[in-house]
Design a protein around this motif. Structure first.
Motif, PDB file in Angstrom:
ATOM      1  N   GLU A 271       1.058  -1.292   0.470  1.00 58.97           N
ATOM      2  CA  GLU A 271      -0.017   0.004  -0.413  1.00 58.97           C
ATOM      3  C   GLU A 271       1.000   1.158   0.084  1.00 58.97           C
ATOM      4  O   GLU A 271       1.500   1.279   0.371  1.00 58.97           O
ATOM      5  CB  GLU A 271      -1.178   0.484   1.020  1.00 58.97           C
ATOM      6  CG  GLU A 271      -1.848   1.411   1.288  1.00 58.97           C
ATOM      7  CD  GLU A 271      -3.081   1.124   2.395  1.00 58.97           C
ATOM      8  OE1 GLU A 271      -3.673   2.073   2.518  1.00 58.97           O
ATOM      9  OE2 GLU A 271      -2.679   0.092   3.120  1.00 58.97           O
ATOM     10  N   VAL A 272       0.511   1.923  -0.689  1.00 56.18           N
ATOM     11  CA  VAL A 272       1.297   3.209  -1.061  1.00 56.18           C
ATOM     12  C   VAL A 272       0.488   4.753  -0.460  1.00 56.18           C
ATOM     13  O   VAL A 272      -0.614   5.123  -0.807  1.00 56.18           O
ATOM     14  CB  VAL A 272       1.922   3.910  -2.232  1.00 56.18           C
ATOM     15  CG1 VAL A 272       2.265   4.610  -2.350  1.00 56.18           C
ATOM     16  CG2 VAL A 272       2.758   2.441  -2.691  1.00 56.18           C
ATOM     17  N   LEU A 273       0.951   5.910   0.498  1.00 58.23           N
ATOM     18  CA  LEU A 273      -0.186   6.895   1.218  1.00 58.23           C
ATOM     19  C   LEU A 273       0.392   7.891   0.758  1.00 58.23           C
ATOM     20  O   LEU A 273       1.902   7.881   0.706  1.00 58.23           O
ATOM     21  CB  LEU A 273      -0.365   6.605   2.722  1.00 58.23           C
ATOM     22  CG  LEU A 273      -0.425   4.908   3.302  1.00 58.23           C
ATOM     23  CD1 LEU A 273      -0.715   5.247   4.688  1.00 58.23           C
ATOM     24  CD2 LEU A 273      -2.042   5.474   2.763  1.00 58.23           C
ATOM     25  N   GLY A 274      -0.089   8.626   0.406  1.00 57.43           N
ATOM     26  CA  GLY A 274       0.521   9.688  -0.448  1.00 57.43           C
ATOM     27  C   GLY A 274       0.895   9.730  -1.532  1.00 57.43           C
ATOM     28  O   GLY A 274       0.263   9.480  -1.957  1.00 57.43           O
ATOM     29  N   GLU A 275       1.311  10.804  -1.877  1.00 57.39           N
ATOM     30  CA  GLU A 275       1.952  11.401  -3.397  1.00 57.39           C
ATOM     31  C   GLU A 275       3.756  10.205  -3.808  1.00 57.39           C
ATOM     32  O   GLU A 275       4.724  11.089  -2.468  1.00 57.39           O
ATOM     33  CB  GLU A 275       1.781  12.568  -3.688  1.00 57.39           C
ATOM     34  CG  GLU A 275       2.348  12.769  -5.427  1.00 57.39           C
ATOM     35  CD  GLU A 275       2.098  14.191  -5.388  1.00 57.39           C
ATOM     36  OE1 GLU A 275       3.484  14.943  -6.675  1.00 57.39           O
ATOM     37  OE2 GLU A 275       1.711  14.958  -4.743  1.00 57.39           O
ATOM     38  N   PRO A 276       3.715   9.367  -4.247  1.00 54.18           N
ATOM     39  CA  PRO A 276       5.128   8.988  -4.497  1.00 54.18           C
ATOM     40  C   PRO A 276       5.809   9.987  -4.535  1.00 54.18           C
ATOM     41  O   PRO A 276       5.532  10.805  -5.933  1.00 54.18           O
ATOM     42  CB  PRO A 276       4.876   7.831  -5.066  1.00 54.18           C
ATOM     43  CG  PRO A 276       3.789   7.318  -5.438  1.00 54.18           C
ATOM     44  CD  PRO A 276       3.079   8.962  -4.919  1.00 54.18           C
ATOM     45  N   ARG A 277       7.384  10.122  -4.692  1.00 56.11           N
ATOM     46  CA  ARG A 277       7.877  11.489  -4.551  1.00 56.11           C
ATOM     47  C   ARG A 277       9.785  10.989  -5.437  1.00 56.11           C
ATOM     48  O   ARG A 277       9.950   9.882  -4.340  1.00 56.11           O
ATOM     49  CB  ARG A 277       8.453  12.387  -4.176  1.00 56.11           C
ATOM     50  CG  ARG A 277       6.916  13.321  -4.431  1.00 56.11           C
ATOM     51  CD  ARG A 277       7.025  14.903  -3.485  1.00 56.11           C
ATOM     52  NE  ARG A 277       7.614  15.346  -2.223  1.00 56.11           N
ATOM     53  CZ  ARG A 277       7.300  14.681  -1.255  1.00 56.11           C
ATOM     54  NH1 ARG A 277       6.120  14.587  -1.134  1.00 56.11           N
ATOM     55  NH2 ARG A 277       8.044  14.901   0.127  1.00 56.11           N
ATOM     56  N   PRO A 278      10.825  11.126  -5.742  1.00 51.70           N
ATOM     57  CA  PRO A 278      12.156  10.662  -5.557  1.00 51.70           C
ATOM     58  C   PRO A 278      12.660  10.611  -4.842  1.00 51.70           C
ATOM     59  O   PRO A 278      12.277  11.663  -3.440  1.00 51.70           O
ATOM     60  CB  PRO A 278      12.947  11.366  -6.535  1.00 51.70           C
ATOM     61  CG  PRO A 278      11.960  12.010  -7.210  1.00 51.70           C
ATOM     62  CD  PRO A 278      10.804  12.731  -6.334  1.00 51.70           C
ATOM     63  N   LEU A 279      13.393   9.610  -3.879  1.00 53.28           N
ATOM     64  CA  LEU A 279      14.203   9.851  -2.600  1.00 53.28           C
ATOM     65  C   LEU A 279      15.717  10.513  -2.977  1.00 53.28           C
ATOM     66  O   LEU A 279      15.554  10.654  -3.771  1.00 53.28           O
ATOM     67  CB  LEU A 279      14.340   8.179  -1.518  1.00 53.28           C
ATOM     68  CG  LEU A 279      13.597   7.434  -1.349  1.00 53.28           C
ATOM     69  CD1 LEU A 279      11.795   7.550  -2.329  1.00 53.28           C
ATOM     70  CD2 LEU A 279      13.631   6.115  -0.418  1.00 53.28           C
ATOM     71  N   ALA A 280      15.771  10.549  -1.598  1.00 54.16           N
ATOM     72  CA  ALA A 280      17.001  11.883  -1.387  1.00 54.16           C
ATOM     73  C   ALA A 280      18.321  10.230  -2.516  1.00 54.16           C
ATOM     74  O   ALA A 280      18.136   9.469  -2.372  1.00 54.16           O
ATOM     75  CB  ALA A 280      17.657  12.051  -0.150  1.00 54.16           C
TER      76      ALA A 280
END
Length: 375
Positions: A271-280
């Motif tokens: 499950e993914v919560l929130g908006e996926p964004r690139p990691l550092a």
């Protein structure tokens, strides 16, 4: 030819030059003819220079004493002080400025008292003041040489220190790279072998029951897991050739990782919560490996309990949670090499990790990793 041999040759040549030059100089006033004693004093002034590097102060004192005696006896020539100048220069150039100045002042004072006072203007104008000027000059030159030598030594020491620290840094980087490769191999092989072990056990059980169709599915899962492992191993070993083939490992690959665990028989959800964004930078691989190791631990230590993987994106971080509700099969400790490796990965990527039994049963692994930038 050694340095002592060179200095000995110089001292002999200088002694010969002193004798020849003093013989060639015309006598004036009260000066006496150069005789055997005068020649002996000239030799005593010049020959000790052969040991000027080994015993610089002693040589300077001996040379100065012989020179004062030579001039006190009113022997002719203006060359007898040359060995004293060289001896004083050597003392100062070797870094012994105070001793050199003391010898120079004592020599000139003795020359004044032994020659100028008893014999008057001849010695004052033609000997003592000229000698004082030359002594001051050689002291200045000797100090310049000593300073330059000290600078060169400092440069050499700094270069040696830089070389030593460079080698230490190279060894440290090599050690860190070996540890990184070992961790990558551990994570990849442990996960894959755990999946293959579960699938092979299921296939063996089904074949023993005479049910080959589901066994074929298990064998297909083994084949897929092996192919994934080979791809990841190639990417990991590529670092030895300075090839970066791991750019596709990260949260984007978590669904495939979960599917692989599901094929191994683990009932796992993602499950993914929130908006996926690139990691550092560096956190992508850490996220993938931590989830991979957590799922591997579930397969190894808890059987096939209901498991969930949640990726929750916040403003600056992403939190990954892997939880299960199973009971330990072989006993699952709250620490170990797998958990240590996960924690090291999280900290190295700038995040944190917590792991341990859940209050209601089962086990939880939770890591927080930085994102590339704020939302």
């Amino acid at each position: 030819m050694t340095r002592w041999t060179t200095d000995a040759a110089v001292s002999v040549a200088l002694a010969a030059g002193l004798v020849a030059g003093s013989l060639a100089v015309a006598r004036t006033g009260e000066q006496r003819a150069l005789d055997v004693l005068g020649c002996a004093l000239l030799l005593a002034t010049a020959l000790p220079l052969a040991w000027r590097l080994a015993r610089p102060v002693t040589v300077a004192v001996a040379s100065a004493a012989a020179c004062v005696a030579y001039y006190a006896l009113l022997y002719p020539g203006i060359f007898a002080a040359a060995p004293v100048l060289l001896a004083v220069y050597t003392v100062v150039a070797l870094g012994r400025l105070l001793e050199g100045v003391v010898v120079a002042v004592a020599f000139d004072a003795a020359l004044y008292l032994a020659v100028a006072v008893p014999h008057g203007a001849y010695a004052v104008f033609d000997g003592v003041w000229w000698t004082a000027g030359f002594l001051a000059a050689v002291i200045v030159i000797g100090q310049m040489v000593a300073t330059h030598r000290a600078y060169l030594r400092e440069v050499e020491l700094r270069a040696a220190e830089a070389e030593r620290t460079r080698e230490e840094a190279a060894l440290r980087r090599a050690g860190e790279e070996r540890l990184w490769i070992a961790q990558e191999l551990h994570d990849t092989l442990t996960h894959t072998i755990s999946v293959i072990n579960v699938q092979a056990g299921a296939a063996t059980h089904l074949l023993a029951k005479g049910d080959p169709a589901p066994a074929g599915d298990a064998l297909a899962a083994i084949r897929a897991s092996s192919q994934d492992a080979m791809r990841e191993l190639r990417a990991t070993l590529g670092v030895l050739r300075r090839v970066d083939d791991q750019g596709d490992l990260g949260p984007a690959r978590l669904p495939a990782l979960v599917e692989r665990a599901r094929r191994a028989g683990l009932p796992v959800t993602y499950e993914v919560l929130g908006e996926p964004r690139p990691l550092a930078a560096g956190a992508d691989l850490a996220a993938y490996r931590i989830v991979q190791e957590a799922l591997t631990n579930v397969l190894k230590h808890a059987g096939t309990p209901a498991t969930s993987v949640i990726a929750e994106y916040g403003r600056d971080t992403v939190t990954l949670r892997v939880t299960d509700d199973g009971e330990p099969v072989d006993g699952r400790p709250g620490h170990g090499m797998g958990l240590i490796g996960m924690r090291e990965r999280a900290v190295t990527a700038g995040g944190s990790l917590a792991a341990g039994p859940r209050p209601g049963g089962g086990f939880r692994v939770e890591t927080e990793l930085p994102l590339a930038g704020p939302a």
